[in-house]
Motif scaffolding. Structure first.
Motif, PDB file in Angstrom:
ATOM      1  N   TYR A 516     -10.790 -56.590 -26.217  1.00 55.14           N
ATOM      2  CA  TYR A 516      -9.546 -57.383 -26.311  1.00 55.14           C
ATOM      3  C   TYR A 516      -9.754 -58.708 -27.054  1.00 55.14           C
ATOM      4  CZ  TYR A 516      -8.977 -54.365 -22.204  1.00 55.14           C
ATOM      5  OH  TYR A 516      -8.966 -53.302 -21.344  1.00 55.14           O
ATOM      6  N   ALA A 517     -11.002 -58.972 -27.460  1.00 54.76           N
ATOM      7  CA  ALA A 517     -11.332 -60.315 -27.975  1.00 54.76           C
ATOM      8  C   ALA A 517     -10.465 -60.700 -29.168  1.00 54.76           C
ATOM      9  CB  ALA A 517     -12.810 -60.372 -28.339  1.00 54.76           C
ATOM     10  N   ALA A 518     -10.294 -59.755 -30.128  1.00 50.76           N
ATOM     11  CA  ALA A 518      -9.547 -60.104 -31.345  1.00 50.76           C
ATOM     12  C   ALA A 518      -8.136 -60.542 -30.980  1.00 50.76           C
ATOM     13  CB  ALA A 518      -9.502 -58.897 -32.282  1.00 50.76           C
ATOM     14  N   ASN A 519      -7.513 -59.822 -30.046  1.00 48.48           N
ATOM     15  CA  ASN A 519      -6.150 -60.137 -29.632  1.00 48.48           C
ATOM     16  C   ASN A 519      -6.078 -61.495 -28.930  1.00 48.48           C
ATOM     17  OD1 ASN A 519      -3.459 -59.801 -29.203  1.00 48.48           O
ATOM     18  ND2 ASN A 519      -3.673 -58.370 -27.502  1.00 48.48           N
ATOM     19  N   ILE A 520      -7.030 -61.738 -28.007  1.00 46.18           N
ATOM     20  CA  ILE A 520      -7.034 -63.014 -27.263  1.00 46.18           C
ATOM     21  C   ILE A 520      -7.196 -64.174 -28.234  1.00 46.18           C
ATOM     22  CG2 ILE A 520      -8.280 -64.400 -25.543  1.00 46.18           C
ATOM     23  CD1 ILE A 520      -9.034 -61.772 -24.125  1.00 46.18           C
ATOM     24  N   VAL A 521      -8.141 -64.033 -29.176  1.00 44.76           N
ATOM     25  CA  VAL A 521      -8.379 -65.116 -30.146  1.00 44.76           C
ATOM     26  C   VAL A 521      -7.135 -65.348 -30.995  1.00 44.76           C
ATOM     27  CG1 VAL A 521      -9.746 -65.845 -32.156  1.00 44.76           C
ATOM     28  CG2 VAL A 521     -10.891 -64.798 -30.188  1.00 44.76           C
TER      29      VAL A 521
END
Length: 914
Positions: A516-521
């Motif tokens: 999910y990192a790309a979305n959170i960033v």
């Protein structure tokens, strides 16, 4: 103040009481008399006791029909005199007072005399409570007053029950009773008066005084010994239920509040004693139910009622008492009280509900804040009740929430949903719910909640945050709540709850978040660019991203860092070109703050992680340089450019230092490649304009890197440079820079602690450093003095091992001792005495032979360190200090005693709490 304590006060106070003076002046005279009698009793010759007593009686009789404030003060003075004379010099003081005031030959009317006597009897126990009598006298006087009680209570009973007694007299009687019960009078002796006070509750004028008297009588610690009397009180309290219901119906908050105080006083103070009376369990249960009614009193706290909050601690006490019984008795009571506690949960969640939006809109900000605190108290109570009810409580809440959200029959109010979630959150925040079988269901229900307003949305966020540890153990469920949190980030009204929840999730679940990192960033970047959140929430968001990125592969981290930081770097480049002004300063400090918060939590080394076993396989293996160091090296030139324009602005310098300080703390040894550059930059900064934050960062570097041979040269060079600049500052006048002196002292202490070799360098003027630190001991700012004392307590133990230190202590140690004695003598604040005691202790332990010579010489001159000391007192002090080389606490006590003697405060009122 000086006049009142002067010897002349004995004379002028009587003159000020003359009838031709105004009450304010008479009050000052009476007040001066009280101070002289209470604090300087030893000044009064024994043969003058009787005349002083007679004069005071005369004045009280005179003022019985005069000014009330002067009368009270004179009564307090006579009370103080009585306490000092009892029991030997005035054996039957109270009986004498009663007799004298009942004498018929007085010029004052009966009612005036009666009120004056009651005033005197009321202030006597109060004066005893606050008096500074020595402990052995206190015991004697207390025993004497307990006997004298026999002269007071019959009079009070008679006045209270006499139909002809006017209301003002009965009011005074209740206040007088209230004052006497605090002397721990046996509860059975108070029975008749307590019953009379219960009867007086029906009279609205006497209601408040009756409540106060009953509550004080019931609440005294000794009362629990008189179980039979307590059992007689239960029906009296239960008898108030009709009056309570009537008051609630009529919106009479004062009456309901007073009756609730009585019920809670009996329940809270004596639940253990009353639970022990198993055969009376039903009457106690009736009292518990009455308190439950008070907890659930209709209306919203604090607007329509202020009573329910009084009851919360009762439920803690009752639960503790039930759980403290042996197993068999506990099981019986659990059976009776578990249903009561389930009912309590319903009542509390009902009370925690928000009012309608329309009503809430009319509340003042103060009322909203009180309601917020009240909900926190309810939350704490629910968390505590969990110990009694266990997992069944969570199931109970879950069932209610499930029924509410899935029922098609009636539309549910958001307030009801919010309160149930709030109950869940209260428990999950502090209690490990990992074993609970209802949490998966709750996580499944959350997306079904139709969120229609801010309060509900906030509670949904905080509930998800409270479950973040559970999510770390059940990562498959992250996907059902993360979209809600990311969506909420875009709403400024949910700023605090959404950002703090994201931060919790990123901290607890970081190893499960890479998908999910790309979305959170992306979402975070978007809200940061749109400036939706206030500064502190932006900083939290950066910390959340730091946690998130820590779990990624290094190239991923660098890629994300690039996209995250680039816009800020470009902005900073632009700002660095501009001429400094207040608005671009704010922008610079904000950007530097974002970077330092990101670097606070971005930690790829995992040296703080406690994950074991299979978890470890998920961790990326760091290759190459640390990503934070890579970024710092890229922006280093830019930061220097910003600094060059803003060097004389403490806030910007502080923000720059914070980036490196946070990075050093997080990265530890990984920061090593930056050490030479940073030392050079700090040296340049400090040479141009010395600032405390640069010294604090230097201290951090000394702490972590000074003991490593590879880094010692740049750190030594920086240490010598800042020391020589600060010593120059001392020559120019350091008084304007207490913060720099404070940080400098802390740096020197750290150097001695971590790397004493820094003091071996020939270029370090140890003598000058020592003299500056002695100067710093005389600063008025307490933190600076504390830091200087800290430096000396690190320096003195190094006398033997570091030759230059030993030499300077031998040459200048006497100067240090004189400065310490001056401070103890009255130059420094009394709150700092422990720090100076530490220096004396270190001198004694590490330089004994020198100290024994110096202390005698230093204390020789008359009047030093204080004109109040006799040669014998100085001699005793020096002998005590030299004798104590092991027990630091004893030295602190000696210094406290000595400083009081020096200040003329020994044995006075001012030092009782010291």
């Amino acid at each position: 103040m000086q006049a009142q304590v002067s010897p002349q006060a004995w004379h002028f106070s009587w003159q000020l009481l003359q009838p031709d003076k105004v009450p304010e002046i008479q009050y000052f005279g009476a007040s001066a008399l009280h101070i002289k009698i209470s604090r300087y009793w030893s000044d009064i010759p024994t043969d003058q006791y009787e005349s002083l007593k007679a004069q005071l009686f005369t004045q009280i009789t005179h003022f019985a029909s005069g000014s009330k404030i002067v009368l009270t003060r004179l009564c307090v003075a006579l009370a103080s005199l009585a306490l000092s004379m009892m029991p030997d010099a005035w054996p039957c003081a109270v009986a004498d007072m009663v007799r004298l005031f009942q004498a018929e030959d007085s010029p004052v009317d009966g009612q005036g005399r009666c009120l004056a006597l009651l005033e005197l009897l009321t202030v006597l126990p109060e004066e005893f409570q606050t008096s500074r009598l020595p402990q052995y006298r206190k015991g004697l006087v207390r025993a004497s007053l307990a006997v004298e009680c026999g002269a007071v209570f019959p009079l009070l009973e008679q006045l209270l029950q006499q139909p002809s007694s006017p209301s003002c007299v009965r009011q005074k009687v209740l206040k007088c009773f209230s004052s006497w019960v605090q002397l721990e009078v046996p509860l059975q002796d108070c029975e008749a008066l307590i019953q009379a006070a219960f009867a007086a509750l029906q009279d609205s004028e006497l209601f408040d005084s009756s409540v106060e008297a009953i509550v004080n009588a019931i609440s005294q610690p000794d009362a629990q010994r008189y179980v039979n009397t307590l059992l007689k009180l239960i029906p009296l309290v239960l008898g108030l239920q009709d009056q309570l219901r009537q008051a609630v119906q009529n919106g009479d908050m004062e009456t309901s509040h007073g009756i609730c105080r009585i019920a809670v006083a009996l329940g809270e103070n004596h639940s253990r004693a009353l639970l022990d009376q198993v055969e009376h369990w039903q009457s106690f249960l009736a009292l518990v139910n009455m308190i439950m009614f008070c907890t659930g009193i209709p209306g919203h706290y604090p607007v329509n009622e202020t009573t329910s909050s009084l009851t919360l601690t009762f439920w803690y006490t009752l639960q503790d008492d039930i759980l403290s019984f042996e197993a068999e008795k506990q099981a019986v009571y659990q059976q009776v009280y578990r249903p009561v506690y389930f009912q309590l949960v319903d009542v509390l969640l009902h009370k925690a509900q928000f009012p309608s939006d329309e009503e809430y809109g009319f509340w003042s900000s103060d009322e909203k804040e009180q309601f917020r605190i009240y909900r926190v108290d309810i939350s704490d109570t629910l968390m505590y009740v969990y110990e009694m009810l266990g997992a069944e409580l969570l199931s109970n809440l879950y069932d209610k929430l499930g029924r509410l959200l899935t029922s098609s029959e009636e539309p549910y109010s958001w307030q009801h949903t919010e309160a149930l979630l709030y109950g869940f959150q209260s428990i999950a925040e502090t209690i490990d719910v990992n074993y609970s079988d209802v949490v998966p269901g709750l996580i499944g229900l959350i997306p079904r909640i139709s969120i229609s307003n801010v309060q509900l949305a906030d509670t949904v966020m905080f509930t998800i945050g409270a479950l973040s540890e559970w999510l770390a153990d059940h990562p498959v469920m992250i996907n059902s709540v993360l979209p809600l949190v990311l969506h909420a980030l875009g709403n400024p009204e949910l700023s605090v709850s959404s950002v703090s929840t994201l931060k919790k999730i990123c901290r607890e679940c970081k190893y499960d978040l890479p998908p999910y990192a790309a979305n959170i960033v992306a979402v975070s970047q978007d809200v940061l660019m749109k400036q939706i959140h206030k500064t502190s929430q932006c900083m939290w968001l950066m910390q959340a991203l730091g946690f998130l990125l820590s779990a990624l592969q290094v190239e991923e981290i660098l890629k994300n860092l690039h996209s995250l930081i680039s816009p800020y770097i470009q902005q900073l480049e632009k700002l660095a070109e501009e001429i400094p002004n207040p608005s671009n300063k704010l922008a610079i400090v904000h950007i530097l703050g974002l970077l330092s918060n990101l670097f606070t939590t971005l930690d790829v080394s995992h040296h703080e992680d406690e994950h074991e076993g299979p978890e470890l396989r998920k961790l990326p293996v760091p290759q190459g340089p640390n990503p934070v160091v890579v970024v710092l090296q890229q922006v280093f030139q830019l930061i220097q450019k910003v600094l060059s324009k803003w060097l004389n602005d403490a806030q910007v310098v502080e923000a720059v230092c914070a980036i490196f300080e946070k990075s050093v703390k997080t990265l530890l040894d990984d920061f090593a490649p930056m050490v030479p550059q940073l030392c050079e930059m700090l040296g340049r900064m400090y040479s141009t304009i010395p600032q405390a934050s640069a010294l604090d960062l230097t201290r951090q570097l000394v702490h972590i890197f000074a003991h490593e041979p590879a880094h010692f040269p740049p750190i030594e060079a920086l240490f010598l440079l800042v020391t020589s600049i600060t010593l120059t500052l001392f020559q120019q006048g350091p008084r304007d820079h207490p913060d720099i002196v404070d940080s400098f002292m802390q740096l020197l202490a750290q150097a001695l602690k971590r790397k004493p070799d820094l003091f071996l360098c020939e270029r370090l003027d140890v003598k000058a450093v020592f003299q500056c630190a002695v100067l710093a001991l005389k600063f008025p700012e307490a933190p600076t003095v504390k830091a200087s004392c800290g430096f000396f307590t690190e320096l003195l133990p190094r006398c033997g091992e570091v030759e230059p230190v030993g030499k300077v202590v031998q040459e200048d140690g006497r100067v240090l001792l004189v400065a310490v004695l001056e401070a103890i003598g009255g130059q420094a604040s009394r709150s700092l005495m422990d720090c100076f005691a530490d220096i004396l202790f270190a001198l004694n332990k590490h330089c004994f032979s020198l100290l024994s010579m110096w202390i005698k010489e230093a204390l020789q001159p008359p009047g030093f360190p204080s004109a109040r000391l006799s040669p014998e007192q100085k001699d005793t002090f020096s002998q005590q200090i030299l004798r104590e080389r092991v027990n630091k606490r004893r030295v602190k006590e000696m210094v406290k005693e000595f400083t009081l003697l020096c200040r003329g405060l020994h044995g006075t009122d001012y030092t009782a709490d010291y």
